[in-house]
Design an enzyme around this catalytic site. Structure first.
Site, short mmCIF file in Angstrom:
data_model
loop_
_atom_site.label_atom_id
_atom_site.label_comp_id
_atom_site.label_asym_id
_atom_site.label_seq_id
_atom_site.Cartn_x
_atom_site.Cartn_y
_atom_site.Cartn_z
CD GLU A 1 -3.37 -2.10 7.46
OE1 GLU A 1 -2.30 -2.38 6.92
OE2 GLU A 1 -3.97 -1.03 7.25
CG ASN B 1 -1.76 1.22 1.34
OD1 ASN B 1 -1.81 2.02 0.41
ND2 ASN B 1 -2.44 1.39 2.47
CB SER C 1 5.51 -1.46 11.94
OG SER C 1 5.11 -0.12 12.20
CD GLU D 1 -2.81 5.66 6.61
OE1 GLU D 1 -2.82 5.62 5.37
OE2 GLU D 1 -1.88 5.18 7.30
CE LYS E 1 -0.15 3.33 4.66
NZ LYS E 1 -0.01 3.46 6.12
CG HIS F 1 -5.80 2.11 5.25
ND1 HIS F 1 -5.34 3.04 6.15
CD2 HIS F 1 -4.80 1.21 5.07
CE1 HIS F 1 -4.09 2.73 6.48
NE2 HIS F 1 -3.74 1.62 5.84
N GLY G 1 2.80 2.66 10.74
CA GLY G 1 3.78 3.73 10.56
C GLY G 1 4.52 4.11 11.83
P1 13P Z 1 3.19 0.69 7.65
O1 13P Z 1 3.68 -0.63 7.07
O2 13P Z 1 3.92 1.87 7.13
O3 13P Z 1 3.07 0.62 9.13
O4 13P Z 1 1.68 0.86 7.08
C1 13P Z 1 0.78 -0.17 7.25
C2 13P Z 1 -0.44 0.13 6.48
O5 13P Z 1 -1.20 1.02 6.84
C3 13P Z 1 -0.69 -0.65 5.26
O6 13P Z 1 -1.98 -0.43 4.79
#
Ligand code: 13P
Length: 247
Positions: free
Chosen positions: A164, A9, A209, A97, A11, A95, A170
């Site tokens: 997640e 992903n 992560s 976010e 982003k 997601h 992150g």
């Molecule tokens: P990270 O791997 O940067 O923690 O992000 C995870 C994520 O949100 C994947 O959709």
């Protein structure tokens, strides 16, 4: 165990040119990897070029979001038929976010899953609790609500559940394999008790992560069947180490 799925992903990252050079570097390293279903989710602006670049490979294309109407006066939105047209076979929905910054509710997530399925897009359906919710002992309650509302009146096929935990996204604070397994096994049991045996065939993947260093220990958990990778998927070298974790 179902065939693992590992998805990148990206982003809000990568131009068209950066997408092309990632794929050029990445594909040779996964040429012989048929053990894992590999998916890339670039931003909308890179989907067209990514589809061309992935054409002769086994790597599949995903969008990071979708709108639930097919067409009409919805400025700024992108629909399921448009995503299918540009070569996507997957879409990420729900997601954290999107829930956090764009006010996506469980109801909107449910509508988006329906729209995707109507046009034969496979769904990566994200769920997970915040740090506060975990500390208050609400993890199972939150995950169960997201599953129940997100999958309301939906037949269970072409869906991958991505657990997640928001506190692991992150932050470099990966869930331990025990923490991941505990929630994955809760999700598995919920799926089986609501959808019988079909619930066994639904992949449950972990995100938060994930790195080349921790992928193996996560994949050793019986109910972890893949990963949704953010930061560590932005470099071809690091993402290929993750998808090639078995070799
Ligand atoms: P990270 O791997 O940067 O923690 O992000 C995870 C994520 O949100 C994947 O959709």
């Amino acid at each position: 165990m179902n065939k693992p799925l590992i998805a990148a992903n990206w982003k809000l990252n990568k131009t068209i040119q950066e997408t092309e050079s990632f794929i050029k570097e990445f594909l040779p390293s996964v040429k012989n990897n048929n053990e894992v279903e590999i998916v890339l989710a670039p931003p909308f602006t890179s989907l067209y070029i990514a589809n061309l670049a992935l054409k002769d490979s086994q790597v599949k294309l995903a969008a990071q979001n979708i709108f639930y109407e097919d067409k009409g006066a919805f400025t700024g939105e992108v629909s399921a038929p448009m995503l299918a047209d540009v070569g996507c076979s997957y879409v990420i929905i729900g997601h954290s976010e999107r829930r956090q910054y764009f006010n996506e509710t469980d109801d909107i997530v449910n509508k988006k899953i329906r729209a995707a399925r109507k046009h034969n897009l496979s769904v990566i359906f994200c769920i997970g609790e915040s740090l506060n919710e975990r500390q208050m002992g609400l993890t199972f309650k939150v995950v169960q609500r997201q599953l129940k509302e997100g999958l309301r009146d939906i037949e269970l096929y072409n869906i991958t559940i991505a657990y997640e935990p928001i506190w692991a996204i992150g932050t470099g604070k990966t869930a331990t394999p025990e923490q991941a397994q505990e929630v994955h096994s809760f999700i598995r049991n919920w799926l089986i008790s609501n959808f019988d045996n079909v619930g066994k065939e639904i992949r449950i993947i972990y995100g938060g992560s994930v790195t080349p260093e921790n992928i193996k220990s996560l994949m050793n958990c019986p109910d972890v069947e893949g990963a949704l990778v953010g930061g560590a998927s932005l470099k071809a070298d690091s993402f290929s180490k993750i998808v090639n974790y078995k070799f």
